[in-house]
Design a protein around this motif. Structure first.
Motif, PDB file in Angstrom:
ATOM      1  N   LEU A 100      55.856 -13.937  46.918  1.00  0.00           N
ATOM      2  CA  LEU A 100      55.479 -12.578  46.563  1.00  0.00           C
ATOM      3  C   LEU A 100      56.078 -11.526  47.488  1.00  0.00           C
ATOM      4  O   LEU A 100      56.433 -10.424  47.036  1.00  0.00           O
ATOM      5  CB  LEU A 100      53.959 -12.455  46.531  1.00  0.00           C
ATOM      6  N   ASP A 101      56.201 -11.809  48.778  1.00  0.00           N
ATOM      7  CA  ASP A 101      56.775 -10.820  49.691  1.00  0.00           C
ATOM      8  C   ASP A 101      58.219 -10.511  49.309  1.00  0.00           C
ATOM      9  O   ASP A 101      58.632  -9.344  49.277  1.00  0.00           O
ATOM     10  CB  ASP A 101      56.724 -11.323  51.139  1.00  0.00           C
ATOM     11  N   GLU A 102      58.990 -11.556  49.030  1.00  0.00           N
ATOM     12  CA  GLU A 102      60.390 -11.354  48.657  1.00  0.00           C
ATOM     13  C   GLU A 102      60.487 -10.704  47.277  1.00  0.00           C
ATOM     14  O   GLU A 102      61.340  -9.843  47.044  1.00  0.00           O
ATOM     15  CB  GLU A 102      61.142 -12.686  48.669  1.00  0.00           C
ATOM     16  N   ALA A 103      59.612 -11.086  46.353  1.00  0.00           N
ATOM     17  CA  ALA A 103      59.610 -10.462  45.030  1.00  0.00           C
ATOM     18  C   ALA A 103      59.312  -8.972  45.145  1.00  0.00           C
ATOM     19  O   ALA A 103      59.953  -8.148  44.480  1.00  0.00           O
ATOM     20  CB  ALA A 103      58.582 -11.145  44.136  1.00  0.00           C
ATOM     21  N   GLU A 104      58.339  -8.612  45.985  1.00  0.00           N
ATOM     22  CA  GLU A 104      58.018  -7.197  46.167  1.00  0.00           C
ATOM     23  C   GLU A 104      59.182  -6.444  46.785  1.00  0.00           C
ATOM     24  O   GLU A 104      59.519  -5.327  46.342  1.00  0.00           O
ATOM     25  CB  GLU A 104      56.784  -7.049  47.056  1.00  0.00           C
ATOM     26  N   PHE A 124      61.189  -1.141  34.171  1.00  0.00           N
ATOM     27  CA  PHE A 124      61.047  -2.600  34.230  1.00  0.00           C
ATOM     28  C   PHE A 124      60.772  -3.063  35.659  1.00  0.00           C
ATOM     29  O   PHE A 124      59.966  -3.980  35.879  1.00  0.00           O
ATOM     30  CB  PHE A 124      62.303  -3.287  33.692  1.00  0.00           C
ATOM     31  N   ALA A 125      61.441  -2.441  36.622  1.00  0.00           N
ATOM     32  CA  ALA A 125      61.200  -2.806  38.023  1.00  0.00           C
ATOM     33  C   ALA A 125      59.774  -2.467  38.439  1.00  0.00           C
ATOM     34  O   ALA A 125      59.128  -3.221  39.176  1.00  0.00           O
ATOM     35  CB  ALA A 125      62.203  -2.088  38.929  1.00  0.00           C
ATOM     36  N   GLN A 126      59.265  -1.323  37.965  1.00  0.00           N
ATOM     37  CA  GLN A 126      57.876  -0.965  38.261  1.00  0.00           C
ATOM     38  C   GLN A 126      56.915  -2.006  37.689  1.00  0.00           C
ATOM     39  O   GLN A 126      55.926  -2.370  38.341  1.00  0.00           O
ATOM     40  CB  GLN A 126      57.558   0.409  37.679  1.00  0.00           C
ATOM     41  N   LEU A 127      57.193  -2.474  36.488  1.00  0.00           N
ATOM     42  CA  LEU A 127      56.312  -3.466  35.870  1.00  0.00           C
ATOM     43  C   LEU A 127      56.397  -4.802  36.603  1.00  0.00           C
ATOM     44  O   LEU A 127      55.384  -5.498  36.754  1.00  0.00           O
ATOM     45  CB  LEU A 127      56.682  -3.628  34.398  1.00  0.00           C
ATOM     46  N   THR A 128      57.591  -5.164  37.061  1.00  0.00           N
ATOM     47  CA  THR A 128      57.705  -6.373  37.878  1.00  0.00           C
ATOM     48  C   THR A 128      56.885  -6.225  39.149  1.00  0.00           C
ATOM     49  O   THR A 128      56.139  -7.125  39.537  1.00  0.00           O
ATOM     50  CB  THR A 128      59.174  -6.646  38.232  1.00  0.00           C
ATOM     51  N   LEU A 129      57.027  -5.063  39.811  1.00  0.00           N
ATOM     52  CA  LEU A 129      56.267  -4.816  41.040  1.00  0.00           C
ATOM     53  C   LEU A 129      54.769  -4.862  40.766  1.00  0.00           C
ATOM     54  O   LEU A 129      54.005  -5.441  41.552  1.00  0.00           O
ATOM     55  CB  LEU A 129      56.664  -3.459  41.621  1.00  0.00           C
ATOM     56  N   ALA A 130      54.340  -4.277  39.660  1.00  0.00           N
ATOM     57  CA  ALA A 130      52.912  -4.299  39.323  1.00  0.00           C
ATOM     58  C   ALA A 130      52.413  -5.730  39.176  1.00  0.00           C
ATOM     59  O   ALA A 130      51.315  -6.071  39.656  1.00  0.00           O
ATOM     60  CB  ALA A 130      52.665  -3.514  38.041  1.00  0.00           C
ATOM     61  N   HIS A 135      49.369 -10.467  41.453  1.00  0.00           N
ATOM     62  CA  HIS A 135      49.315 -11.821  42.011  1.00  0.00           C
ATOM     63  C   HIS A 135      48.921 -11.804  43.487  1.00  0.00           C
ATOM     64  O   HIS A 135      48.346 -12.775  43.986  1.00  0.00           O
ATOM     65  CB  HIS A 135      50.673 -12.508  41.851  1.00  0.00           C
ATOM     66  N   ALA A 136      49.222 -10.696  44.171  1.00  0.00           N
ATOM     67  CA  ALA A 136      48.863 -10.576  45.581  1.00  0.00           C
ATOM     68  C   ALA A 136      47.440 -10.053  45.768  1.00  0.00           C
ATOM     69  O   ALA A 136      46.986  -9.877  46.903  1.00  0.00           O
ATOM     70  CB  ALA A 136      49.849  -9.654  46.293  1.00  0.00           C
ATOM     71  N   GLY A 137      46.730  -9.798  44.661  1.00  0.00           N
ATOM     72  CA  GLY A 137      45.358  -9.309  44.750  1.00  0.00           C
ATOM     73  C   GLY A 137      45.245  -7.823  44.999  1.00  0.00           C
ATOM     74  O   GLY A 137      44.148  -7.316  45.280  1.00  0.00           O
ATOM     75  N   LEU A 168      50.267  -6.540  31.145  1.00  0.00           N
ATOM     76  CA  LEU A 168      49.646  -6.095  32.398  1.00  0.00           C
ATOM     77  C   LEU A 168      48.231  -5.602  32.138  1.00  0.00           C
ATOM     78  O   LEU A 168      47.301  -5.910  32.900  1.00  0.00           O
ATOM     79  CB  LEU A 168      50.493  -4.991  33.028  1.00  0.00           C
ATOM     80  N   GLY A 169      48.059  -4.861  31.041  1.00  0.00           N
ATOM     81  CA  GLY A 169      46.729  -4.382  30.694  1.00  0.00           C
ATOM     82  C   GLY A 169      45.757  -5.508  30.426  1.00  0.00           C
ATOM     83  O   GLY A 169      44.577  -5.426  30.791  1.00  0.00           O
ATOM     84  N   GLY A 170      46.241  -6.571  29.783  1.00  0.00           N
ATOM     85  CA  GLY A 170      45.376  -7.709  29.518  1.00  0.00           C
ATOM     86  C   GLY A 170      44.859  -8.344  30.791  1.00  0.00           C
ATOM     87  O   GLY A 170      43.698  -8.756  30.876  1.00  0.00           O
ATOM     88  N   VAL A 171      45.727  -8.414  31.796  1.00  0.00           N
ATOM     89  CA  VAL A 171      45.319  -8.983  33.088  1.00  0.00           C
ATOM     90  C   VAL A 171      44.339  -8.038  33.797  1.00  0.00           C
ATOM     91  O   VAL A 171      43.286  -8.466  34.294  1.00  0.00           O
ATOM     92  CB  VAL A 171      46.554  -9.246  33.969  1.00  0.00           C
ATOM     93  N   LEU A 172      44.685  -6.755  33.832  1.00  0.00           N
ATOM     94  CA  LEU A 172      43.857  -5.809  34.577  1.00  0.00           C
ATOM     95  C   LEU A 172      42.524  -5.521  33.895  1.00  0.00           C
ATOM     96  O   LEU A 172      41.579  -5.063  34.539  1.00  0.00           O
ATOM     97  CB  LEU A 172      44.621  -4.508  34.801  1.00  0.00           C
ATOM     98  N   SER A 173      42.435  -5.796  32.597  1.00  0.00           N
ATOM     99  CA  SER A 173      41.154  -5.601  31.911  1.00  0.00           C
ATOM    100  C   SER A 173      40.099  -6.577  32.418  1.00  0.00           C
ATOM    101  O   SER A 173      38.896  -6.357  32.226  1.00  0.00           O
ATOM    102  CB  SER A 173      41.337  -5.766  30.402  1.00  0.00           C
ATOM    103  N   LEU A 174      40.531  -7.646  33.071  1.00  0.00           N
ATOM    104  CA  LEU A 174      39.609  -8.634  33.624  1.00  0.00           C
ATOM    105  C   LEU A 174      39.231  -8.330  35.066  1.00  0.00           C
ATOM    106  O   LEU A 174      38.374  -9.001  35.639  1.00  0.00           O
ATOM    107  CB  LEU A 174      40.242 -10.031  33.556  1.00  0.00           C
TER     108      LEU A 174
END
Length: 207
Positions: A100-104, A124-130, A135-137, A168-174
């Protein structure tokens, strides 16, 4: 086709097709950027398979070739592929490998490099970062970036962007309903209901 195979979650086909492409591209003049992109597609496929060493080596090959391509005049039929393009694909590789550190770092590099008129690539890069932040909490940070991407999406009319925003919305809705999460979900609900999503697969590849 290698990129399409990755989108269809067919990593073994993606790697095979990319290797086939490398055999063709290296024989033509002005194709260094395409060769770098094909190595990057290999890396994406290998990341999906879980081959960290192979993925890292493919990314190193892509970076080395791209560095050498700066003085080359690309063939007219070659699509643009630059440092930001490579960083974008690398961010997805490292996210898949849970580094995750390298991905960010790679995703933020794309956002920095695409701060001008390349709005779709930056989104797209913003969505990858999100997704990295999820995943990093770091849910509130992810929601804030998603909210910003929603504002951009209105002018983009991109089905892929909408699809990724909804994922992303599906994940964050939880997630716990903080102010940032609620604002993002409200902005997402305001997007067009038409996403242009498709479900499909290919029965065989032409190569």
């Amino acid at each position: 086709m290698a990129h399409l195979a990755i989108e269809l979650r067919q990593p073994h086909d993606a790697v095979r097709i990319a290797v086939e492409g490398l055999g063709q591209a290296t024989a033509a003049y002005g194709t260094s950027r395409l060769v770098a992109r094909l190595h990057t597609m290999r890396a994406r496929g290998l990341a999906l398979i879980g081959d960290r060493a192979g993925c890292s080596k493919a990314l190193e090959d892509a970076e080395s070739i791209l560095d050498e391509a700066t003085a080359e005049q690309p063939a007219q039929w070659i699509a643009a592929f630059d440092e930001a393009s490579l960083a974008s694909e690398a961010a997805l590789c490292f996210l898949q490998l849970a580094e995750l550190d390298e991905a960010e770092r790679r995703a933020r590099e794309v956002i920095r490099l695409r701060s001008g008129d390349r709005v779709r690539s930056r989104t797209f890069a913003q969505l990858t970062l999100a997704n990295v932040l999820v995943h990093a909490g770091r849910v509130d940070e992810a929601a804030a970036i998603g909210h910003e991407a929603c504002s951009t999406t209105v002018s983009l009319s991109s089905a892929r962007v909408v699809h990724q925003l909804r994922a992303l919305g599906g994940v964050l809705s939880l997630a716990p309903r903080s102010r940032q999460v609620s604002s993002f979900l409200a902005a997402l609900a305001g997007l067009s209901a038409t996403s242009g999503e498709h479900n499909g697969a290919v029965s065989s590849w032409p190569v």
